[in-house]
Design an enzyme around this catalytic site. Structure first.
Site, PDB file in Angstrom:
ATOM      1  CE1 TYR A 149      31.473  50.111  42.445  1.00  0.00           C
ATOM      2  CE2 TYR A 149      31.440  48.147  43.809  1.00  0.00           C
ATOM      3  CZ  TYR A 149      31.463  48.746  42.566  1.00  0.00           C
ATOM      4  OH  TYR A 149      31.471  47.958  41.425  1.00  0.00           O
ATOM      5  N   GLY A 176      33.830  43.813  36.075  1.00  0.00           N
ATOM      6  CA  GLY A 176      34.672  43.606  37.251  1.00  0.00           C
ATOM      7  C   GLY A 176      33.910  42.977  38.395  1.00  0.00           C
ATOM      8  CG  ASP A 177      30.670  44.970  40.129  1.00  0.00           C
ATOM      9  OD1 ASP A 177      31.121  45.221  41.247  1.00  0.00           O
ATOM     10  OD2 ASP A 177      30.374  45.856  39.305  1.00  0.00           O
ATOM     11  CB  CYS A 178      30.762  39.579  36.112  1.00  0.00           C
ATOM     12  SG  CYS A 178      30.491  37.931  35.455  1.00  0.00           S
ATOM     13  CB  ALA A 182      30.402  37.854  41.914  1.00  0.00           C
TER      14      ALA A 182
END
Length: 477
Positions: free
Chosen positions: A140, A253-255, A258
């Site tokens: 980030y 997007g994080d899901c 990961a």
């Protein structure tokens, strides 16, 4: 205990805050909406959200991220520590906070504050990185990936390394197994080399350019409702989303990143990892997106637990949102077309589908010695891989009454080879206003029948080949 290969997340943690209310009038002193009934909800953000989502899916997760002693850092730690092992990096300044003002389920304005950046690496961070079997870099652009860049570059060739990049961050280290930009980010990274437009042809050429430029094994460009496009050097492959949802996509997007990282660490091929990641991100949005991770400032985060606990949390969440909880039960020993048809139909009549699965001991009592053919862990994994299945809960008894009393589904589904009055669960569901229903079942499909056919085919093959083998053996003598 976590399920699957442990995941190490390296990146920049944020504190995300939603101020949620209704806006039905304008302020008398200015033409701006007034937010009534305002409620503050907190959740981990950035790399911390990616770590949280992986842990909630049942995976053991360690997060390496800059965290200090400021209020926001302490709040993120409190949200994470029941779920995630935190290895802090020194933080110069206050942790970044992102506040969304939400009215009618949509953001009205976002407020950012906090300019803290990673101030260096630590020996402990280098130690956990050197031992990690799979690493997700959630960049980030606040320095975490920079202070450990040399270690990440050295790790890349022999490790399942997934890099979720940021337009203001540095490029991924060479040799990343998978890089996961959004379509907009991919165009930004490609710069003048990016073709005009956002059609699949333009996306494919951009992904090819980034794969070459970054020297990555693969680039998966996420495309929201269209799914993701994977480029591995041999041409593009589109992995479409099998369902469309218009919910809050914050954190999808994080899901995706990961999930892809965890699956690669488990030994999946890149295309399999991207398929699983698209399914997980789609399900995340369908279940409510970011609001499923939020907690009031005085609330404790919900720890990851056994599959049954995951199912119970899902059922509570769907009921609280006014949705319909559907449950279906069975052994699902050899998953076949009849099972898939039933489960797809069941998911279509509600807002989530929970499969109540017989344990190995329960299957043996029902089906006899030699069953199940597939042990519990494999049956759970196959069911959870289905797009139509939102959660799996295991019961050890002969019937699922105890489990159903905890889940309290609105609808209990069985195949059409039963009669409703024969279902012992029907009366139980009526006790809380639920309903048992029958759905059409494909004729001629059953695990027992498949096993019998396989055994018959093997016997025929043995009889057919036995004389030739015997003759060959005689000849050799």
């Amino acid at each position: 205990m976590g399920e699957g290969t442990p995941l190490l997340v390296v990146g920049d943690a944020l504190l995300d805050r939603d101020l949620v209310g209704t806006a039905e009038r304008l302020a008398p002193d200015a033409p701006v909406p007034v937010l009534d009934g305002c409620q503050e909800l907190l959740r981990p953000g950035g790399a911390a959200l990616a770590a949280c989502l992986a842990a909630r899916a049942g995976r053991a997760v360690t997060l390496v991220a800059p965290l200090g002693t400021d209020t926001a850092s302490r709040q993120v730690r409190a949200l994470l520590e029941p779920l995630v092992t935190v290895v802090p990096l020194p933080l110069d300044g206050a942790l970044a906070e992102k506040t969304r003002v939400m009215a009618g389920g949509r953001p009205v304005v976002r407020l950012d504050r906090g300019d803290g950046r990673a101030a260096g690496a630590t020996g402990r961070a280098r130690e956990v990185l050197a031992q990690a079997p799979v690493v997700l870099v959630a960049d980030y652009a606040r320095g975490a990936a920079d202070v450990l860049r040399a270690e990440l570059a050295a790790l890349a060739p022999g490790t399942a390394l997934v890099w979720d990049p940021h337009p203001r961050g540095r490029p991924p280290v060479p040799g990343a197994r998978l890089v996961t930009p959004t379509g907009e980010e991919a165009r930004c990274f490609a710069g003048a080399a990016a073709p005009e437009g956002d059609g699949l042809g333009a996306v494919a050429r951009t992904a090819a350019e980034l794969t070459r430029r970054w020297r990555a094994a693969g680039v998966a460009v996420t495309l929201g409702r269209r799914g993701a496009l994977l480029h591995q050097g041999e041409g593009p492959m589109l992995v479409p989303a099998t369902a469309q949802h218009s919910g809050d996509a914050c954190g999808a997007g994080d899901c995706f990143a990961a999930t892809a990282a965890g699956l690669l660490g488990d030994g999946a091929l890149p295309v399999e990892a991207v398929q699983g990641a698209v399914a997980a991100a789609t399900r995340y949005v369908a279940e409510g997106g970011a609001r499923t991770v939020t907690t009031g400032p005085s609330s404790a985060a919900i720890p990851a637990g056994a599959p049954e606990e995951d199912a119970l949390r899902l059922a509570r969440r769907v009921r609280a949102a006014g949705g319909t909880v559907v449950a279906a039960g069975g052994c699902f020993d050899l998953l076949h077309a009849g099972h898939v048809s039933l489960l797809q139909q069941a998911r279509g009549i509600g807002d989530c589908l929970i499969v109540c699965l017989n344990s190995d001991a329960s299957v043996r009592r029902r089906k006899g010695a030699g069953r199940p053919f597939n042990h519990l862990a494999d049956r759970v994994r196959v069911l959870r891989a289905l797009q139509c299945v939102d959660a799996v809960a295991v019961f050890d008894e002969d019937t699922p009454e105890r489990l159903l009393s905890r889940l309290r589904p609105h609808i209990w589904v069985k195949g059409g080879d039963y009669a409703v009055e024969q279902l012992p669960e029907a009366a139980q569901l009526a006790g809380w206003g639920g309903q048992a229903v029958l759905l059409p079942y494909l004729d001629g499909r059953s695990s027992t029948l498949l096993a019998t056919r396989a055994a018959d085919s093997l016997a025929v093959a043995r009889r057919t080949t036995a004389p030739a083998d015997a003759g060959a053996a005689t000849g050799r003598r």
